[in-house]
Every structure is written in structure tokens, then in C-alpha cells.
Scaffold this motif. Structure first.
Motif, PDB file in Angstrom:
ATOM      1  N   ASN A  19       0.832  -1.202   0.000  1.00  0.00           N
ATOM      2  CA  ASN A  19       0.000   0.000   0.000  1.00  0.00           C
ATOM      3  C   ASN A  19       0.866   1.252   0.000  1.00  0.00           C
ATOM      4  O   ASN A  19       1.763   1.389   0.824  1.00  0.00           O
ATOM      5  CB  ASN A  19      -0.904   0.038   1.244  1.00  0.00           C
ATOM      6  N   GLY A  20       0.605   2.159  -0.943  1.00  0.00           N
ATOM      7  CA  GLY A  20       1.319   3.426  -0.980  1.00  0.00           C
ATOM      8  C   GLY A  20       2.687   3.361  -1.647  1.00  0.00           C
ATOM      9  O   GLY A  20       3.384   4.365  -1.708  1.00  0.00           O
ATOM     10  N   LYS A  54       3.278   7.756   8.130  1.00  0.00           N
ATOM     11  CA  LYS A  54       1.945   7.513   7.538  1.00  0.00           C
ATOM     12  C   LYS A  54       1.993   6.395   6.505  1.00  0.00           C
ATOM     13  O   LYS A  54       1.152   5.502   6.498  1.00  0.00           O
ATOM     14  CB  LYS A  54       1.403   8.800   6.902  1.00  0.00           C
ATOM     15  N   LYS A  55       2.987   6.449   5.631  1.00  0.00           N
ATOM     16  CA  LYS A  55       3.116   5.404   4.607  1.00  0.00           C
ATOM     17  C   LYS A  55       3.449   4.065   5.273  1.00  0.00           C
ATOM     18  O   LYS A  55       2.929   3.029   4.902  1.00  0.00           O
ATOM     19  CB  LYS A  55       4.181   5.797   3.578  1.00  0.00           C
ATOM     20  N   GLU A  57       2.608   3.028   8.227  1.00  0.00           N
ATOM     21  CA  GLU A  57       1.402   2.464   8.859  1.00  0.00           C
ATOM     22  C   GLU A  57       0.472   1.823   7.832  1.00  0.00           C
ATOM     23  O   GLU A  57      -0.206   0.852   8.140  1.00  0.00           O
ATOM     24  CB  GLU A  57       0.669   3.553   9.658  1.00  0.00           C
ATOM     25  N   LYS A  58       0.449   2.365   6.612  1.00  0.00           N
ATOM     26  CA  LYS A  58      -0.393   1.787   5.546  1.00  0.00           C
ATOM     27  C   LYS A  58       0.124   0.433   5.090  1.00  0.00           C
ATOM     28  O   LYS A  58      -0.643  -0.430   4.695  1.00  0.00           O
ATOM     29  CB  LYS A  58      -0.401   2.728   4.326  1.00  0.00           C
TER      30      LYS A  58
END
Length: 65
Positions: A19-20, A54-55, A57-58
Motif C-alpha cells: 500500500n502506498g 503515515k506510509k 502504517e499503511k
């Protein structure tokens, strides 16, 4: 956790499934790995340019060492 993508052995196409993470970030992960050695923890991937908390955690649920 079903399948996980290894941040230490993953290819660009495998890492791009996180993700991301796109091809550019996947390449950065591999370049970082090649110059600094294997990641010792999942959190250490945040040393790669472009990967912040943030990335992280994704993508953390999809990663393994």
C-alpha cells in the motif's frame, strides 16, 4: 496475516504491491537495501527517502523481513 512481502528480498514488482508504494519507491527500497544491507526491523524501512510514518502504517501489515 496472509501473505507478506519481504522488504529484504522483494523485487520491484513485489514491493510495488505494498500500500502506498509505487515502482519509484520500490526502487528506492532496493537501492537502500543494496547500499546499507538487509533491513533489521520493519521500522527501519522508514530510513528510505519517501517513506514516513503515515506510509509505514499503511504498508506494515503487508511486510515481513
Amino acid at each position: 496475516r496472509s501473505t507478506c512481502i519481504s522488504i529484504n528480498t522483494g523485487t520491484v514488482s513485489e514491493l510495488s504491491q505494498l500500500n502506498g508504494v509505487g515502482p519509484k519507491t520500490a526502487e528506492s527500497i532496493i537501492l537502500f537495501r543494496e547500499s546499507h544491507g538487509m533491513f533489521q526491523s520493519l521500522e527501519s524501512i522508514m530510513q528510505v527517502k519517501g517513506i514516513g510514518i503515515k506510509k509505514f502504517e499503511k504498508m506494515v501489515d503487508q511486510m515481513c523481513l
